[in-house]
Design an enzyme around this catalytic site. Structure first.
Site, mmCIF file in Angstrom:
data_model
loop_
_atom_site.group_PDB
_atom_site.id
_atom_site.type_symbol
_atom_site.label_atom_id
_atom_site.label_comp_id
_atom_site.label_asym_id
_atom_site.label_seq_id
_atom_site.Cartn_x
_atom_site.Cartn_y
_atom_site.Cartn_z
ATOM 1 N N SER A 199 -82.981 35.509 9.496
ATOM 2 C CA SER A 199 -82.914 35.024 8.116
ATOM 3 C C SER A 199 -81.531 34.503 7.718
ATOM 4 O O SER A 199 -81.085 34.711 6.585
ATOM 5 C CB SER A 199 -83.403 36.104 7.136
ATOM 6 O OG SER A 199 -84.780 36.383 7.377
ATOM 7 N N ASN A 206 -82.907 27.692 16.761
ATOM 8 C CA ASN A 206 -84.124 27.969 17.534
ATOM 9 C C ASN A 206 -85.309 27.470 16.718
ATOM 10 O O ASN A 206 -85.675 28.086 15.721
ATOM 11 C CB ASN A 206 -84.229 29.472 17.801
ATOM 12 C CG ASN A 206 -85.541 29.844 18.476
ATOM 13 O OD1 ASN A 206 -86.273 28.968 18.947
ATOM 14 N ND2 ASN A 206 -85.846 31.130 18.508
HETATM 15 P P1 13P Z 1 -85.310 33.247 11.206
HETATM 16 O O1 13P Z 1 -83.966 32.590 10.973
HETATM 17 O O2 13P Z 1 -86.469 32.382 10.832
HETATM 18 O O3 13P Z 1 -85.352 34.614 10.626
HETATM 19 O O4 13P Z 1 -85.435 33.438 12.812
HETATM 20 C C1 13P Z 1 -84.397 34.019 13.509
HETATM 21 C C2 13P Z 1 -84.654 33.852 14.959
HETATM 22 O O5 13P Z 1 -85.552 34.471 15.517
HETATM 23 C C3 13P Z 1 -83.821 32.902 15.706
HETATM 24 O O6 13P Z 1 -84.005 33.029 17.082
#
Ligand code: 13P
Length: 253
Positions: free
Chosen positions: A216, A11
Site C-alpha cells: 500500500s 509490480n
Molecule cells: P500494493 O501496493 O497494491 O499493496 O501491492 C504491494 C505489492 O505486493 C508489490 O509487490
C-alpha cells in the site's frame, strides 16, 4: 548496471496487456525525466514485456524485470518462463517469492532459493520478497517468519554477489489492503533484515543490499517510508498502475 538507491520498483501483477503498457509509458515518460540518483524498475506481465521494452527504448533510466521464473533453464514445464529467456528478452531483475506466489500458488522457501540461484546464474538480479501474514504478526512471529524466509536463501547465497541482490519486505497484511506498515514498523523489520544480511555477509556487504518496503505504498506515504532507517526503496503494486501517481512516487523527494 549499478543499482543506485533509492530503488523505486513497480509490480504490475496481472494488469496491463501490451497496448495498456505502451499507453502507460507514453504518459509516464513524459512526466518523469531521467535521474541518475535513483533506480526505476518495472515488472510488467511477461506477455507485455516486449511492449515495455519497446516503449522504453532510448530511456536507459527505466529498467525492466519479470515477475517470476522457473528454476530450470528449459524443458517440459508448461506455462513457465526461465531465467535465461527473461535475460535474453531484456530483463535485468526478477521478483522471487512474492507473497502472492507463496500464498496463492504454494511456492515454498526451498523453491524461492532455487529461483534465486537460477536468476544469478542467468545474470538477473533477484528481488527476494519476504513478509509475514497478519496471523503471524499477531502471534508475535513476524520477525521469525521473515528470518526463516531469508535463511532459506542466504544460507547458499554467494557472498561475492551481494551487488546483485535486492530484498523486499512486504507484510502480507499491508498488500492491496490500504493498510500500510508505519515507518516505525518498517524500520524495525528492516533493521532485523539488515542484521541478518550482516550475519551472512558482513556489515559492509550487507549495507550494499537494497532493502525495499512494499504494501500500500502511495504518493502520499512514500516520502515518510523512504525516510525510515534502512528503507532503501519501495515496491509498489496498485499505485504504480497510474502514470501520474507513479511519477509522483518516483519524483525526487
Ligand atoms: P500494493 O501496493 O497494491 O499493496 O501491492 C504491494 C505489492 O505486493 C508489490 O509487490
Amino acid at each position: 548496471m549499478a543499482i543506485v538507491k533509492p530503488v523505486l520498483a513497480a509490480n504490475w501483477k496481472m494488469n496491463k496487456g501490451p497496448a495498456a503498457t505502451a499507453e502507460f509509458f507514453a504518459d509516464f515518460l513524459a512526466r518523469h525525466q531521467p535521474a541518475d540518483d535513483r533506480t526505476l524498475v518495472f515488472f510488467p506481465p511477461a506477455l507485455s514485456f516486449a511492449a515495455a521494452r519497446e516503449a522504453t527504448a532510448g530511456r536507459p533510466d527505466i529498467r525492466l524485470g519479470v515477475q517470476n521464473i522457473h528454476w530450470e533453464r528449459s524443458g517440459a514445464f508448461t506455462g513457465e518462463i526461465s531465467a535465461p529467456m527473461a535475460a535474453e528478452a531484456g530483463a535485468e531483475f526478477v521478483l522471487v517469492g512474492h507473497s502472492e506466489r507463496r500464498h496463492l500458488f504454494g511456492e515454498t522457501s526451498e523453491e524461492t532459493a532455487r529461483k534465486v540461484a537460477a536468476a544469478l546464474a542467468a545474470g538477473l538480479v533477484p528481488v527476494l520478497c519476504v513478509g509475514e501474514t497478519l496471523d503471524e504478526r499477531r502471534a508475535g512471529r513476524a520477525e521469525a517468519t521473515v528470518r526463516e524466509q531469508l535463511d532459506a536463501v542466504l544460507g547458499t547465497y554467494p557472498a561475492d554477489r551481494t551487488d546483485s541482490l535486492v530484498i523486499a519486505y512486504e507484510p502480507v497484511w499491508a498488500i492491496g489492503t490500504g493498510e500500510t506498515a508505519t515507518p516505525q514498523d518498517a524500520a524495525a523489520m528492516h533493521a532485523a533484515i539488515r542484521a541478518q544480511l550482516a550475519e551472512a555477509f558482513g556489515a559492509e556487504r550487507a549495507a550494499e543490499v537494497p532493502v525495499l518496503y512494499g504494501g500500500s505504498v502511495k504518493p502520499d506515504n512514500v516520502a515518510e517510508l523512504l525516510a525510515a532507517a534502512n528503507v532503501d526503496g519501495v515496491l509498489v503494486g496498485g499505485a504504480s498502475l497510474d502514470p501520474s501517481g507513479h511519477a509522483a512516487i518516483c519524483a525526487p523527494g
